[in-house]
Design a protein around this motif. Structure first.
Motif: not given
Length: 149
Positions: A10, A13-15, A17-18, A28, A31, A130, A133, A137
């Motif tokens: 996770l 993956y999130r990193t 996307l940025y 961010t 969140q 998304l 992601m 989660e």
């Protein structure tokens, strides 16, 4: 797959996307508004974004099929899409909306058609990413883990 691997997946993956420009710091911020009192906040906000975006994209498609195009109304719809994209941090969609609005301003039908296709494409990508992601989660939560920050 064990919990530690899922959490690491996770974060990676999130990193990505940025780094790939799909999301910006606004996501961010979004969140950071989520807490134990409202654990589904981000999913709910993003789901509303999906609903709103699909409605706007359909309206824009219909508007561009008309004999006489209402560029002012179309610009307002693209502005709305830009705003909602910005509010969730959907960076690529937001940037394309800026270009799209420029074409609306000068009544360039071909430019608008091209931008609409690009916006639809980028929207489809961010929606899929998304959703993936959020599924990851959910897997972590179902396994009894917590979502890494």
């Amino acid at each position: 797959m064990d919990l530690i691997q899922l959490q690491r997946q996770l974060v990676d993956y999130r990193t990505s996307l940025y780094h790939e420009g799909f999301l910006d710091e606004q996501f961010t911020q979004l969140q950071s508004l989520q807490d134990e009192n409202n654990p589904d906040f981000v999913v709910e906000v993003v789901s509303l974004f999906f609903e709103d975006s699909e409605r706007l994209l359909n309206e824009l498609s219909k508007a561009l099929e008309q004999q006489i195009i209402d560029f002012k109304r179309m610009d307002a719809q693209v502005h709305q899409l830009k705003g909602s994209s910005s509010s969730i941090g959907a960076h690529r969609v937001q940037k394309l909306c800026i270009v799209f609005r420029n074409y609306c301003e000068v009544h360039n039908v071909e430019g608008c058609l091209k931008c609409l296709q690009q916006v639809k494409h980028e929207y489809g990508i961010i929606k899929t990413k998304l959703e993936s992601m959020f599924q990851l989660e959910q897997q972590i939560l179902n396994a009894g883990g917590s979502i890494p920050v």
